[in-house]
Design a protein around this motif. Structure first.
Motif, PDB file in Angstrom:
ATOM      1  N   ASP A   9       0.937  -1.001  -0.111  1.00  0.00           N
ATOM      2  CA  ASP A   9      -0.197  -0.080   0.050  1.00  0.00           C
ATOM      3  C   ASP A   9       0.493   1.127  -0.089  1.00  0.00           C
ATOM      4  O   ASP A   9       0.147   2.286  -0.790  1.00  0.00           O
ATOM      5  CB  ASP A   9      -0.914   0.226   1.015  1.00  0.00           C
ATOM      6  CG  ASP A   9      -2.094  -1.231   1.353  1.00  0.00           C
ATOM      7  OD1 ASP A   9      -2.054  -1.390   0.256  1.00  0.00           O
ATOM      8  OD2 ASP A   9      -2.691  -0.855   1.916  1.00  0.00           O
ATOM      9  N   ASN A  10       1.644   0.924   1.277  1.00  0.00           N
ATOM     10  CA  ASN A  10       2.710   2.164   0.523  1.00  0.00           C
ATOM     11  C   ASN A  10       3.261   2.154  -0.538  1.00  0.00           C
ATOM     12  O   ASN A  10       3.515   3.238  -1.354  1.00  0.00           O
ATOM     13  CB  ASN A  10       3.858   1.920   1.084  1.00  0.00           C
ATOM     14  CG  ASN A  10       3.563   2.210   3.493  1.00  0.00           C
ATOM     15  OD1 ASN A  10       2.221   3.344   3.710  1.00  0.00           O
ATOM     16  ND2 ASN A  10       3.984   2.152   4.412  1.00  0.00           N
ATOM     17  N   LYS A  11       4.031   1.963  -1.200  1.00  0.00           N
ATOM     18  CA  LYS A  11       4.567   1.513  -2.208  1.00  0.00           C
ATOM     19  C   LYS A  11       3.892   2.030  -2.816  1.00  0.00           C
ATOM     20  O   LYS A  11       3.538   3.279  -4.155  1.00  0.00           O
ATOM     21  CB  LYS A  11       5.134   0.402  -2.520  1.00  0.00           C
ATOM     22  CG  LYS A  11       6.151   0.250  -2.101  1.00  0.00           C
ATOM     23  CD  LYS A  11       7.159  -1.075  -2.470  1.00  0.00           C
ATOM     24  CE  LYS A  11       8.310  -1.563  -2.279  1.00  0.00           C
ATOM     25  NZ  LYS A  11       9.349  -0.616  -1.761  1.00  0.00           N
ATOM     26  N   VAL A  12       2.434   1.807  -3.200  1.00  0.00           N
ATOM     27  CA  VAL A  12       1.971   2.469  -4.399  1.00  0.00           C
ATOM     28  C   VAL A  12       0.903   3.623  -4.044  1.00  0.00           C
ATOM     29  O   VAL A  12       1.428   4.436  -4.620  1.00  0.00           O
ATOM     30  CB  VAL A  12      -0.036   1.416  -4.203  1.00  0.00           C
ATOM     31  CG1 VAL A  12      -0.738   2.470  -4.708  1.00  0.00           C
ATOM     32  CG2 VAL A  12       0.353  -0.219  -4.675  1.00  0.00           C
ATOM     33  N   SER A  13       0.807   4.098  -2.635  1.00  0.00           N
ATOM     34  CA  SER A  13       0.993   6.042  -2.652  1.00  0.00           C
ATOM     35  C   SER A  13       1.851   7.006  -2.613  1.00  0.00           C
ATOM     36  O   SER A  13       1.333   7.801  -3.613  1.00  0.00           O
ATOM     37  CB  SER A  13       0.414   5.861  -0.736  1.00  0.00           C
ATOM     38  OG  SER A  13      -1.054   5.170  -0.297  1.00  0.00           O
ATOM     39  N   ASP A  14       3.680   5.796  -2.278  1.00  0.00           N
ATOM     40  CA  ASP A  14       3.805   6.533  -3.195  1.00  0.00           C
ATOM     41  C   ASP A  14       4.275   7.295  -4.508  1.00  0.00           C
ATOM     42  O   ASP A  14       4.677   7.846  -5.184  1.00  0.00           O
ATOM     43  CB  ASP A  14       5.592   5.978  -2.541  1.00  0.00           C
ATOM     44  CG  ASP A  14       6.290   6.169  -1.566  1.00  0.00           C
ATOM     45  OD1 ASP A  14       5.095   7.075  -0.149  1.00  0.00           O
ATOM     46  OD2 ASP A  14       7.001   5.220  -0.770  1.00  0.00           O
ATOM     47  N   PHE A  15       4.183   5.407  -5.039  1.00  0.00           N
ATOM     48  CA  PHE A  15       4.221   6.216  -7.202  1.00  0.00           C
ATOM     49  C   PHE A  15       3.175   6.958  -7.315  1.00  0.00           C
ATOM     50  O   PHE A  15       3.160   8.128  -8.055  1.00  0.00           O
ATOM     51  CB  PHE A  15       3.808   4.687  -7.558  1.00  0.00           C
ATOM     52  CG  PHE A  15       3.248   4.576  -8.468  1.00  0.00           C
ATOM     53  CD1 PHE A  15       4.524   5.153  -9.599  1.00  0.00           C
ATOM     54  CD2 PHE A  15       2.051   4.260  -9.713  1.00  0.00           C
ATOM     55  CE1 PHE A  15       4.220   5.316 -11.054  1.00  0.00           C
ATOM     56  CE2 PHE A  15       1.838   4.603 -10.629  1.00  0.00           C
ATOM     57  CZ  PHE A  15       3.890   4.927 -11.253  1.00  0.00           C
ATOM     58  N   GLU A  16       1.287   7.178  -6.743  1.00  0.00           N
ATOM     59  CA  GLU A  16       0.811   8.261  -7.286  1.00  0.00           C
ATOM     60  C   GLU A  16       1.008   9.504  -6.126  1.00  0.00           C
ATOM     61  O   GLU A  16       0.899  10.501  -7.577  1.00  0.00           O
ATOM     62  CB  GLU A  16      -0.556   7.694  -6.230  1.00  0.00           C
ATOM     63  CG  GLU A  16      -1.372   5.959  -6.736  1.00  0.00           C
ATOM     64  CD  GLU A  16      -2.150   5.927  -5.931  1.00  0.00           C
ATOM     65  OE1 GLU A  16      -3.454   4.983  -6.100  1.00  0.00           O
ATOM     66  OE2 GLU A  16      -2.254   6.252  -4.158  1.00  0.00           O
ATOM     67  N   TRP A  17       1.755   9.326  -5.605  1.00  0.00           N
ATOM     68  CA  TRP A  17       2.246  10.955  -5.306  1.00  0.00           C
ATOM     69  C   TRP A  17       3.013  11.101  -6.010  1.00  0.00           C
ATOM     70  O   TRP A  17       3.549  12.575  -6.345  1.00  0.00           O
ATOM     71  CB  TRP A  17       2.993  10.964  -3.954  1.00  0.00           C
ATOM     72  CG  TRP A  17       1.609  11.164  -2.530  1.00  0.00           C
ATOM     73  CD1 TRP A  17       0.985   9.748  -1.897  1.00  0.00           C
ATOM     74  CD2 TRP A  17       0.708  12.523  -2.477  1.00  0.00           C
ATOM     75  NE1 TRP A  17      -0.099  10.301  -1.422  1.00  0.00           N
ATOM     76  CE2 TRP A  17      -0.363  11.934  -1.330  1.00  0.00           C
ATOM     77  CE3 TRP A  17       0.497  13.070  -3.336  1.00  0.00           C
ATOM     78  CZ2 TRP A  17      -1.089  12.633  -1.078  1.00  0.00           C
ATOM     79  CZ3 TRP A  17      -0.679  14.224  -3.049  1.00  0.00           C
ATOM     80  CH2 TRP A  17      -1.748  13.741  -2.220  1.00  0.00           C
TER      81      TRP A  17
END
Length: 167
Positions: A9-17
Motif C-alpha cells: 500500500d505504501n509503495k502504491v501511495s508513493d508511486f501515486e504521489w
C-alpha cells in the motif's frame, strides 16, 4: 493487518504521489514554455489540445481529442477549442460532408507549436539524454503507465458501484 499489504500500500501511495508531482512539474513546464512560444497565457489543456489538433497533420473533432486525452468532459474541451479558435491558433473546418465540425491548426498555430518544440529541444531534451538508457526507460514507463491507466479505469468503474458505508 498483513505487513506485506501495508508495505505494498505504501509503495502504491508513493508511486501515486510521484505521479502527482510529475504532473505538476510537467504542467508547469508546458504552460511556461507555451507562454513563451505563444505570447499569451493558455491553460495546460489548451496547450495540449493545440498539439493534438496539430498531430498527424489532419483535423480532429472534439470527441477524438477527448479520446486521445482520456477525458470525458467534452464541454470543457469544446470551451478550450473555442479559446484556441479565438486566439487564431486553430480553425473550425467541416468534417467531410456531414454537419459535424473538426478543428485544424492554422499557420499561426503551426508556428507557435514549432516554436514550442524548439524551446523544448533547447532546454529539456539535453537534460533527458543525460539519463542512462533513457529511450529504453521511456519505452518501459510508457507501456507500464498504459497498463496502469487500464487498471485505474477498471477500478474507477468498480468504484461507481460501491455504496459508501457512511451514506
Amino acid at each position: 493487518m498483513d505487513i506485506g499489504t501495508s508495505v505494498f500500500d505504501n509503495k502504491v501511495s508513493d508511486f501515486e504521489w510521484s505521479l502527482v508531482r510529475f504532473y505538476e512539474a510537467f504542467s508547469r513546464f508546458v504552460t511556461e514554455t507555451g507562454s513563451i512560444s505563444l505570447g499569451n497565457d493558455l491553460k495546460l489543456s489548451e496547450h495540449l489540445i493545440l498539439h493534438i489538433v496539430r498531430m498527424q497533420g489532419r483535423a480532429k473533432n472534439s470527441a477524438t481529442i477527448a479520446r486521445l486525452m482520456n477525458r470525458d468532459d467534452v464541454p470543457n474541451i469544446q470551451y478550450s477549442l473555442r479559446k484556441l479558435e479565438t486566439a487564431g491558433l486553430i480553425a473550425k473546418v467541416r468534417d467531410g460532408k456531414s454537419n459535424q465540425f473538426a478543428y485544424a491548426v492554422t499557420s499561426q498555430g503551426q508556428m507557435a507549436a514549432s516554436k514550442y518544440e524548439d524551446i523544448k529541444a533547447a532546454i529539456l531534451m539535453d537534460r533527458l539524454q543525460e539519463i542512462d538508457k533513457v529511450p529504453d526507460k521511456l519505452d518501459t514507463m510508457t507501456r507500464f503507465l498504459s497498463i496502469l491507466t487500464g487498471v485505474y479505469e477498471e477500478a474507477a468503474r468498480g468504484s461507481a458501484t460501491i455504496t459508501s458505508p457512511l451514506a
